[in-house]
Design a protein around this motif. Structure first.
Motif, PDB file in Angstrom:
ATOM      1  N   ARG A  47       0.856  -1.181   0.000  1.00  0.00           N
ATOM      2  CA  ARG A  47       0.000   0.000   0.000  1.00  0.00           C
ATOM      3  C   ARG A  47       0.899   1.239   0.000  1.00  0.00           C
ATOM      4  O   ARG A  47       1.661   1.440   0.950  1.00  0.00           O
ATOM      5  CB  ARG A  47      -0.919  -0.016   1.221  1.00  0.00           C
ATOM      6  CG  ARG A  47      -1.915  -1.170   1.195  1.00  0.00           C
ATOM      7  CD  ARG A  47      -2.561  -1.393   2.554  1.00  0.00           C
ATOM      8  NE  ARG A  47      -3.294  -0.231   3.022  1.00  0.00           N
ATOM      9  CZ  ARG A  47      -4.577   0.017   2.754  1.00  0.00           C
ATOM     10  NH1 ARG A  47      -5.261  -0.835   1.998  1.00  0.00           N
ATOM     11  NH2 ARG A  47      -5.175   1.080   3.232  1.00  0.00           N
ATOM     12  N   LEU A  49       1.143   5.482  -0.599  1.00  0.00           N
ATOM     13  CA  LEU A  49       0.443   6.765  -0.631  1.00  0.00           C
ATOM     14  C   LEU A  49       1.304   7.802  -1.345  1.00  0.00           C
ATOM     15  O   LEU A  49       2.474   7.991  -1.001  1.00  0.00           O
ATOM     16  CB  LEU A  49       0.152   7.235   0.797  1.00  0.00           C
ATOM     17  CG  LEU A  49      -0.417   8.651   0.968  1.00  0.00           C
ATOM     18  CD1 LEU A  49      -1.790   8.772   0.310  1.00  0.00           C
ATOM     19  CD2 LEU A  49      -0.501   9.006   2.459  1.00  0.00           C
ATOM     20  N   THR A  60       1.904   8.225  -9.596  1.00  0.00           N
ATOM     21  CA  THR A  60       0.809   7.366  -9.130  1.00  0.00           C
ATOM     22  C   THR A  60       0.567   6.225 -10.108  1.00  0.00           C
ATOM     23  O   THR A  60       0.297   5.085  -9.704  1.00  0.00           O
ATOM     24  CB  THR A  60      -0.480   8.183  -8.941  1.00  0.00           C
ATOM     25  OG1 THR A  60      -0.187   9.427  -8.314  1.00  0.00           O
ATOM     26  CG2 THR A  60      -1.476   7.423  -8.080  1.00  0.00           C
ATOM     27  N   PHE A  70      -2.628   4.975  -3.588  1.00  0.00           N
ATOM     28  CA  PHE A  70      -3.485   6.005  -3.008  1.00  0.00           C
ATOM     29  C   PHE A  70      -2.867   7.359  -3.353  1.00  0.00           C
ATOM     30  O   PHE A  70      -1.634   7.515  -3.298  1.00  0.00           O
ATOM     31  CB  PHE A  70      -3.566   5.869  -1.483  1.00  0.00           C
ATOM     32  CG  PHE A  70      -4.176   4.585  -1.016  1.00  0.00           C
ATOM     33  CD1 PHE A  70      -5.503   4.532  -0.621  1.00  0.00           C
ATOM     34  CD2 PHE A  70      -3.420   3.414  -0.969  1.00  0.00           C
ATOM     35  CE1 PHE A  70      -6.075   3.338  -0.183  1.00  0.00           C
ATOM     36  CE2 PHE A  70      -3.974   2.220  -0.544  1.00  0.00           C
ATOM     37  CZ  PHE A  70      -5.304   2.179  -0.147  1.00  0.00           C
ATOM     38  N   ALA A  89      -6.419   3.781  -8.962  1.00  0.00           N
ATOM     39  CA  ALA A  89      -5.944   4.354  -7.693  1.00  0.00           C
ATOM     40  C   ALA A  89      -7.113   4.894  -6.872  1.00  0.00           C
ATOM     41  O   ALA A  89      -8.154   5.281  -7.412  1.00  0.00           O
ATOM     42  CB  ALA A  89      -4.945   5.466  -7.966  1.00  0.00           C
ATOM     43  N   THR A  90      -6.928   4.913  -5.563  1.00  0.00           N
ATOM     44  CA  THR A  90      -7.877   5.560  -4.656  1.00  0.00           C
ATOM     45  C   THR A  90      -7.413   6.993  -4.456  1.00  0.00           C
ATOM     46  O   THR A  90      -6.348   7.235  -3.881  1.00  0.00           O
ATOM     47  CB  THR A  90      -7.923   4.827  -3.303  1.00  0.00           C
ATOM     48  OG1 THR A  90      -8.343   3.477  -3.516  1.00  0.00           O
ATOM     49  CG2 THR A  90      -8.886   5.508  -2.352  1.00  0.00           C
ATOM     50  N   TYR A 101      -5.120   9.282   8.786  1.00  0.00           N
ATOM     51  CA  TYR A 101      -5.172   7.859   8.463  1.00  0.00           C
ATOM     52  C   TYR A 101      -4.890   7.065   9.729  1.00  0.00           C
ATOM     53  O   TYR A 101      -4.255   7.566  10.665  1.00  0.00           O
ATOM     54  CB  TYR A 101      -4.123   7.502   7.394  1.00  0.00           C
ATOM     55  CG  TYR A 101      -4.351   8.128   6.048  1.00  0.00           C
ATOM     56  CD1 TYR A 101      -5.368   7.676   5.209  1.00  0.00           C
ATOM     57  CD2 TYR A 101      -3.537   9.165   5.594  1.00  0.00           C
ATOM     58  CE1 TYR A 101      -5.577   8.240   3.958  1.00  0.00           C
ATOM     59  CE2 TYR A 101      -3.730   9.741   4.345  1.00  0.00           C
ATOM     60  CZ  TYR A 101      -4.751   9.280   3.533  1.00  0.00           C
ATOM     61  OH  TYR A 101      -4.946   9.848   2.307  1.00  0.00           O
TER      62      TYR A 101
END
Length: 211
Positions: A47, A49, A60, A70, A89-90, A101
């Motif tokens: 994961r 970011l 990204t 993310f 992607a989120t 977070y």
């Protein structure tokens, strides 16, 4: 400055989305090379970011090839473009200093050309947030300009933009004090619209908690 910094930056990048993307045309910035080096250290499906993800290209999009991507950006227009460019992607609109977070949410965090747009006295706060969001041993890769700039709003690509940064030595010290082990810290120059700009590139790991 009476207007919130995040509003200045958001409006600037909303208006400059196309012009900013064009800065990298025909030149090779260090971003993608250094990002690939970091991603190679991570197990597939990690994961990751991307803080200040812009339009999602190239960073990204590169993350999303093998990992769970993310991205956050203060500019609604940039996020609109990122959703088109990196549909897997989120993505969300937000001020990086206001994000929340759960602890240990990410295996790695990257931030390219982002921290120069927050007040430099809040850099320790930003680093502390990042450390909390990373899992033990998680990786961080980010840039800060390698020169003293004290909370300045100046015309950039024809629009007002906020800039703020410490010298490279101070930035390195703040990273170490925030609980990171610095793996690499190097000043590298890149061309932006024909003008050389020097950035401090930092690769670091979150120190593992003592058991």
């Amino acid at each position: 400055m009476s207007e919130p910094v995040a509003d200045v930056v958001a409006r600037g990048y909303d208006r400059l989305a196309q012009a900013y993307a064009g800065l990298e045309d025909g030149v090779e910035w260090p971003r993608l090379r250094r990002l690939r080096e970091l991603l190679a250290r991570l197990p597939q499906g990690s994961r990751v970011l991307d803080l200040g993800c812009g339009n999602g290209v190239p960073a990204t999009a590169e993350i999303a090839k093998r990992h769970v991507a993310f991205g956050v950006d203060v500019s609604p227009r940039q996020i609109e473009l990122a959703r088109q460019n990196v549909p897997d992607a989120t993505l969300s609109v937000g001020d990086v200093l206001e994000l929340r977070y759960e602890p240990g949410s990410f295996d790695a965090i990257v931030a390219f050309y982002t921290f120069d747009h927050i007040p430099r006295e809040r850099l320790p706060e930003m680093l502390d947030l990042m450390r909390g969001w990373l899992a033990d041993g998680g990786w961080a890769l980010f840039t800060v300009e390698a020169e003293e700039q004290v909370d300045t709003v100046a015309k950039w690509l024809g629009e007002p933009m906020f800039f703020s940064s410490y010298d490279a030595e101070t930035s390195r010290r703040l990273v170490a004090e925030a609980g990171f082990e610095i793996v690499d810290a190097e000043v590298e120059e890149q061309l932006e619209g024909g003008h050389p700009v020097s950035y401090l590139w930092i690769t670091a790991r979150r120190r593992e908690e003592e058991r």
